[in-house]
Structure formats: C-alpha cells, structure tokens
Design an enzyme around this catalytic site. Sequence first.
Site, mmCIF file in Angstrom:
data_model
loop_
_atom_site.group_PDB
_atom_site.id
_atom_site.type_symbol
_atom_site.label_atom_id
_atom_site.label_comp_id
_atom_site.label_asym_id
_atom_site.label_seq_id
_atom_site.Cartn_x
_atom_site.Cartn_y
_atom_site.Cartn_z
ATOM 1 C CB SER A 52 -4.274 3.234 13.071
ATOM 2 O OG SER A 52 -5.215 2.576 12.616
ATOM 3 N NE ARG A 54 -8.551 4.700 7.334
ATOM 4 C CZ ARG A 54 -9.004 5.719 7.369
ATOM 5 N NH1 ARG A 54 -10.171 6.260 7.123
ATOM 6 N NH2 ARG A 54 -8.052 6.790 7.682
ATOM 7 C CB THR A 55 -5.128 -0.146 11.204
ATOM 8 O OG1 THR A 55 -5.038 0.227 9.578
ATOM 9 C CG2 THR A 55 -4.492 -1.474 11.597
ATOM 10 C CG HIS A 130 -1.333 -1.049 4.625
ATOM 11 N ND1 HIS A 130 -1.713 -1.740 5.747
ATOM 12 C CD2 HIS A 130 -2.201 0.226 4.790
ATOM 13 C CE1 HIS A 130 -2.591 -1.049 6.542
ATOM 14 N NE2 HIS A 130 -2.984 0.025 5.909
ATOM 15 C CB SER A 226 3.681 7.904 4.083
ATOM 16 O OG SER A 226 3.133 7.184 3.000
ATOM 17 C CB CYS A 262 -5.458 2.996 1.589
ATOM 18 S SG CYS A 262 -4.246 4.100 1.603
ATOM 19 C CG LEU A 263 -10.372 6.404 2.680
ATOM 20 C CD1 LEU A 263 -11.447 6.244 3.535
ATOM 21 C CD2 LEU A 263 -10.107 7.830 2.204
ATOM 22 N NE ARG A 290 -7.316 -2.414 6.525
ATOM 23 C CZ ARG A 290 -6.495 -1.595 6.828
ATOM 24 N NH1 ARG A 290 -6.686 -0.595 6.814
ATOM 25 N NH2 ARG A 290 -5.519 -2.039 7.910
#
Length: 307
Positions: A52, A54-55, A130, A226, A262-263, A290
């Site tokens: 990950s 961003r998250t 998500h 994915s 969403c990238l 986000r």
Amino acid sequence: MKRDFLHITDFTTEEIWETLELARWIKNKFYQREEYHPFKDRSLAMIFAKPSARTRVSFETGFFRLGGHALFLGPNDIGIGKRESIADIARVLSRYNDMIMARLFKHEHIIELAEYADVPIVNGLTDFNHPCQIMADILTILEHRGTLDDLKITYVGDGNNIVHSWLALAMRIPMQFTIACPEGYDPDMDMVTTAQKENLSEIEVSHDPFDAVKNADIIYTDVWASMGQKEEAEKRRRDFSDFQVNEKLISATGKQTLFMHCLPAERGIEVTDAVCDADYSIIFDEAENRMFAQNAIMVKLLKESNT
Ligand code: CP
Ligand code: NVA
C-alpha cells in the site's frame, strides 16, 4: 458496544452524509491549520497483508494529525492467520490499541477480526471491497460537482473490490451506476442483484464500454489485475484490450466528464497518460481525500464505541 466499518452499508444514508460533512469540516480545519486532536492519547494498529502507498500513509498521517499514534504491522511482522490465528491477534491488539485498521486478502478474515476484537475495525481493502476508498471518492465528487443529484458513474474495467463498494454505496445514495467489463470479469452478480433490489439506484452491467459511458458524469477505472492476481496480468491485458480509458472513450460520454481512478494506475494499460493528466482528471484530489474521509470515519467510530 463497538462499531466497525467493514462495508459502506454498515452506515445508514444519514450516517454517510454526516461522515461526509465531518470530513469536509476536518479538511477545512487542516487547511486552516487549526488544532483538532480527538485522537490524543489514542493508538491505531494498522495490519497490512498486502502492499500500500495511499492507505498506509493516509491512515498513519491522518491519525497522527488528529493527535494520535499509528503503528504499521506489515506482512512480515505479525503474520496474521499464519504465525498466529486471526482471533488471537484481534484479542491481543485490542489490549494495546483503541482501533485496528486492516488490509487483508480474504474478506471473511476481516469479519473474523471484527468478531474477536474489542475495539473498532476499519477495512483498508480486502479481495471483496474497499469502503474507505469509495467514501473518499464520493466526497471528491461532492466537492467537484457541489451535489450528488442526477449522478451517472460509469466504471470501466474489472468487476472487482472497488465495484463492490460502489454497489454498496448505490444502496445508500441514489445514482446511475453502470459497470462496463469484459465478459467473464463481471462483479459478484449476487451483490449486483442485491443492490438492484434495493430500488434506490439504476444499476447496469454492460459489456460495451462505448455504449456504457454515454452521458456519464464520472468515468472511473482501476487496474485490470488486482493485488493477488498479478500472474494473470498478461492474459487480462488481452481480455481487456477494448476497455482502456483513453481520450476516444472519454469523448464518447458526449458531455463534460470527470475521470477517477483509485490508484495505483498502470499508465498506458487501463488508462492513458493523456487522460490521467487531463484537466478533467481528479485522481489526486481523490487520493488526498482518503485522509479526510477516513479521519471522519474513525472519529465517528471512536465516539460511538464504548471501548
Ligand atoms: N487506493 C489505494 O488503496 O491505494 P494503496 O493500495 O496504495 O493503498
Ligand atoms: N483493485 C485494486 C485496488 C487497489 C487500491 C486491488 O485490489 O489491487
């Protein structure tokens, strides 16, 4: 009593609107550099079984900005479900932390985590959905359009976790949501039927991208393979070759449209550079949001959980 956020439908329509309002309020405070520290003396454990950017960064930075401390537990740290059972991890982490965010492969594992944890669990992506991403997305659409009325979103690509969370949102907020995917890459059709039966939104699955994008306010795409499917990438590139989001597809909307992703994007594969970098592309606003959407969700969960 504790509240989790595992699916968009864990919130009512009213709660989704409250969360969006709170996210905007937090964002404004952040831009004004005003102090707001509801997470003072609180800690968030973040479990990542998948990679990950961003998250991880938005949860860690976001929790810190609101006064708390977030700790990163990567795939080699706790070995959830491998070195130790999910139930035991849930029980142990609940003794040290006020909340747990997890990004896992199997959706049933996050359900199990929530069942055994005494503190709120936030879903940071599973193979199935998500929800934090789609809360940030709808916040971004609201900011750009000023309203969610008469919204047509066309998702072009794989019927994956992102689509399942859009379907869940369509069960709470009315919209026209069309999925254009190659045959054999449909989303979970039970989920599609459930969302259609709710009778709130117009939901359609199409295999013709040019027809599906007509009149769309938003064109949304995601990677064709994915996390966990990367060995299928080559086959998928062949199967999805008519589904690239490029300028020709964008102009087929017949109206001014916004582009979302969403990238991370595989530029040149599911979307061209020209679209990613166009003035109608809002992918970085989406990524930024986000942090604010998740902070709003976490403020709400902590407030409503008696833990
Ligand atoms: N969109 C998103 O969740 O990005 P990461 O996989 O980088 O966290
Ligand atoms: N569908 C993508 C989303 C990444 C944020 C994946 O699961 O890899």
